[in-house]
Design a protein around this motif. Structure first.
Motif: not given
Length: 182
Positions: A35, A67, A77, A100, A102
């Motif tokens: 990422f 994300l 991810y 993770y 977002a």
């Protein structure tokens, strides 16, 4: 049993996205590197195509969008990020915390990974908005001393990067001093 492990003591878990923005990452080993490289390449591509660098707020919004897009895919991810930078136009510092899922929030100070459990209380107590470089290093020393004292794994030291109006630079930081329990 799962717990904290050290895979490589000299591992740099940051990426310079442009001249004034750095991203620090933690999470699953494969996800984080993939990422981070993906984001770094896309930010550099934008800079080449448009002959201008994105400011930290724009970079943070882009990262959050990526994300969110990956979260809705079959292979999200598992990456938590700190994104910091100095806006070259307004000369204002920015720091964002992204997880993770977002979520993104601007923060005045941050820590992530296992270090957050030991450092955030120190940062809560000693941070002020008008801090200078020397005071920042003093607070960092308090955080590293606390990590040496209380972290249940062998603390291998840290790499310090400073972002200012002149760009990103590494600072020599000697943390070899032995710390005794309180």
């Amino acid at each position: 049993m799962r717990g904290a492990t050290i895979l490589k003591a000299s591992d740099d878990k940051t990426r310079e996205l442009n001249k004034h923005t750095v991203m620090a990452f933690s999470g699953e080993a494969g996800d984080t590197v993939q990422f981070a490289e993906y984001i770094q390449a896309n930010i550099q591509l934008y800079s080449m195509r448009n002959d201008t660098d994105l400011g930290p707020p724009a970079v943070a919004s882009f990262v959050r969008g990526e994300l969110a897009r990956s979260l809705r895919s079959r292979h999200p991810y598992t990456v938590n990020l700190l994104l910091g930078g100095m806006d070259p136009i307004t000369k204002q510092p920015h720091l964002y915390w992204l997880d993770y899922l977002a979520s993104m929030i601007p923060v005045p100070y941050a820590a992530h990974g296992y270090a957050q459990y030991y450092c955030l209380s120190i940062l809560d107590k000693h941070h002020n908005p008008n801090i200078d470089f020397e005071q920042g290093l003093k607070i960092l020393r308090m955080c590293t001393d606390e990590l040496k004292r209380r972290l249940p794994i062998d603390f291998k030291g840290m790499l310090v990067k400073v972002i200012d109006k002149d760009g990103i630079r590494e600072v020599d930081y000697d943390d070899s001093k032995q710390v005794y329990s309180a």
